[in-house]
Design a protein around this motif. Structure first.
Motif, PDB file in Angstrom:
ATOM      1  N   UNK A  13     -19.233 -39.624  24.328  1.00 38.05           N
ATOM      2  CA  UNK A  13     -19.466 -40.733  23.522  1.00 38.05           C
ATOM      3  C   UNK A  13     -18.634 -41.649  22.591  1.00 38.05           C
ATOM      4  N   UNK A  14     -17.370 -41.129  22.984  1.00 36.81           N
ATOM      5  CA  UNK A  14     -16.171 -41.871  22.412  1.00 36.81           C
ATOM      6  C   UNK A  14     -15.933 -43.113  23.511  1.00 36.81           C
ATOM      7  N   UNK A  15     -16.201 -42.829  24.614  1.00 37.38           N
ATOM      8  CA  UNK A  15     -16.244 -43.827  25.760  1.00 37.38           C
ATOM      9  C   UNK A  15     -17.143 -45.027  25.410  1.00 37.38           C
ATOM     10  N   UNK A  16     -18.580 -44.486  25.194  1.00 39.92           N
ATOM     11  CA  UNK A  16     -19.697 -45.276  24.851  1.00 39.92           C
ATOM     12  C   UNK A  16     -19.393 -46.219  23.755  1.00 39.92           C
ATOM     13  N   UNK A  17     -18.693 -45.692  22.676  1.00 36.38           N
ATOM     14  CA  UNK A  17     -18.319 -46.422  21.398  1.00 36.38           C
ATOM     15  C   UNK A  17     -17.506 -47.562  21.760  1.00 36.38           C
ATOM     16  N   UNK A  18     -16.327 -47.133  22.596  1.00 39.26           N
ATOM     17  CA  UNK A  18     -15.350 -48.167  23.170  1.00 39.26           C
ATOM     18  C   UNK A  18     -16.091 -49.009  23.619  1.00 39.26           C
ATOM     19  N   UNK A  19     -17.107 -49.114  24.779  1.00 43.81           N
ATOM     20  CA  UNK A  19     -17.541 -49.762  25.455  1.00 43.81           C
ATOM     21  C   UNK A  19     -18.341 -50.850  24.519  1.00 43.81           C
ATOM     22  N   UNK A  20     -19.229 -50.134  23.548  1.00 47.62           N
ATOM     23  CA  UNK A  20     -20.140 -51.084  22.528  1.00 47.62           C
ATOM     24  C   UNK A  20     -19.019 -52.019  22.012  1.00 47.62           C
ATOM     25  N   UNK A  21     -18.095 -51.588  21.377  1.00 48.21           N
ATOM     26  CA  UNK A  21     -17.025 -52.484  20.703  1.00 48.21           C
ATOM     27  C   UNK A  21     -16.561 -53.367  21.427  1.00 48.21           C
ATOM     28  N   UNK A  22     -16.433 -53.238  22.762  1.00 47.36           N
ATOM     29  CA  UNK A  22     -15.949 -54.622  23.935  1.00 47.36           C
ATOM     30  C   UNK A  22     -17.080 -55.262  23.954  1.00 47.36           C
ATOM     31  N   UNK A  23     -18.479 -54.943  23.986  1.00 52.29           N
ATOM     32  CA  UNK A  23     -19.687 -55.709  24.080  1.00 52.29           C
ATOM     33  C   UNK A  23     -19.752 -56.627  22.942  1.00 52.29           C
ATOM     34  N   UNK A  24     -19.565 -55.988  21.979  1.00 57.50           N
ATOM     35  CA  UNK A  24     -19.539 -56.654  20.484  1.00 57.50           C
ATOM     36  C   UNK A  24     -18.388 -57.981  20.798  1.00 57.50           C
TER      37      UNK A  24
END
Length: 355
Positions: A13-24
């Motif tokens: 979940x943490x890695x996913x959130x970091x990737x989402x922030x990078x995508x944003x």
């Protein structure tokens, strides 16, 4: 579920959130187009359901809705590109007339030559800045076309695959461990409710402003002389109310200035005062926060700050992101300060209804 499995899921979940922030971060320059696409996809889904209830034909309803979007977008681009130089010429004529009118008024008041020179310098700078903005807009057509392409594709995919996306999201949520699952579900439900509230607030305020503008222009006509095209000005001001802050001034401002220029200062002053006080100030301070607080069960101060600061900081996308972030911040600060295990992971709407 073992501790190792639970820890692995939470790390995922943490890695996913970091990737989402990078995508944003990557998508941020095009966030205006994406936010607008989300709003339009909601409208299309609503229109599709209404249309399909009458036609009882899913394919035909989808074809009509998608065709309307494509035709409308192409017509807008064609009108803008084809008439740009006419618009620029008319704008230059308007600013020239406005400059002459203001300088005549300054000369009539017998003010000093230095003051007249300062006024003329300010008018020239403002006129040149506005002209340069129009020219830069035309020069940025390739970038505009990219935004239009992103908007169109995103809108159609969200409209077409909304149910599939919702099913995939539910599947992802079911695999998230508790208590994180409850927090994420609460967050998504709050976002959905707040988004609908912001959407309804904007349209209700636009409708009310159209009526108020019509009544205001009518009263000014009774006090002075008739104002032509009152229904048209009212509709345009209502549409402008959907845009950030001072968009309505682009409608009533030139009207008021026009009457100053043709020798009817009373009518011009009444229009400008009515527009500034009622359409802009009263709307942003009282009407929009009041409607928003009723739609979202939220304190008017949070609504006021969200709608005011969001567009100022983020532009068009701030209309939605501003209220959304402030309301979610306030909600989490109040509902989750005791930790996710306290069982307080209720949504914004549910939590307010219980108070």
């Amino acid at each position: 579920m073992t501790d190792n499995e639970l820890r692995s899921q939470r790390e995922t979940i943490l890695v996913t959130l970091l990737l989402v922030l990078g995508s944003m971060f990557i998508l941020y320059p095009f966030l205006d187009a994406i936010v607008l696409a989300i709003v339009v996809s909601y409208l299309l889904r609503f229109g599709h359901e209404r249309l399909d209830s009458r036609l009882d034909n899913e394919l035909l309803s989808s074809t009509i809705v998608i065709s309307a979007v494509v035709v409308g977008l192409v017509a807008f681009l064609y009108f803008f590109i084809n008439n740009f130089f006419d618009i620029l010429s008319q704008f230059n004529q308007f600013t020239g007339s406005l400059r002459s009118g203001i300088l005549s008024a300054v000369d009539f008041l017998n003010l000093s030559e230095q003051f007249q020179a300062n006024v003329e310098s300010v008018i020239n700078r403002v006129s040149d800045r506005a002209t340069n903005e129009l020219v830069s807009t035309f020069a940025s057509i390739p970038t505009l076309l990219i935004d239009v392409g992103i908007f169109l594709v995103t809108t159609l995919f969200l409209y077409k695959d909304r149910n599939k996306l919702e099913n995939q999201l539910r599947s992802i949520l079911n695999n998230i461990p508790e208590p994180e699952r409850g927090i994420v579900k609460s967050l998504l439900k709050s976002i959905d409710e707040i988004f609908k509230g912001v959407f309804m607030t904007q349209f209700i305020v636009a409708f009310i402003l159209a009526l108020v503008a019509g009544m205001g222009f009518y009263l000014i006509s009774m006090v002075t002389s008739p104002v032509p095209f009152i229904p048209l000005w009212s509709i345009l001001i209502g549409v402008a109310a959907l845009l950030p802050l001072v968009a309505a001034f682009m409608i009533y401002g030139p009207i008021g200035i026009y009457y100053f220029m043709i020798g009817d200062p009373l009518k011009g002053a009444l229009i400008l005062i009515f527009g500034s006080v009622v359409i802009n100030v009263m709307t942003e301070i009282f009407l929009r926060p009041y409607i928003g607080s009723k739609q979202m069960d939220e304190h008017p101060l949070v609504i006021f700050l969200g709608f005011l600061t969001g567009p100022l900081v983020l532009g068009f996308k701030g209309i939605i992101i501003g209220p959304l972030l402030l309301i979610l911040t306030k909600e989490f600060a109040l509902n989750y300060t005791s930790g996710p295990s306290s069982g307080s992971s209720q949504t914004h709407i549910e939590g307010t209804a219980e108070n």
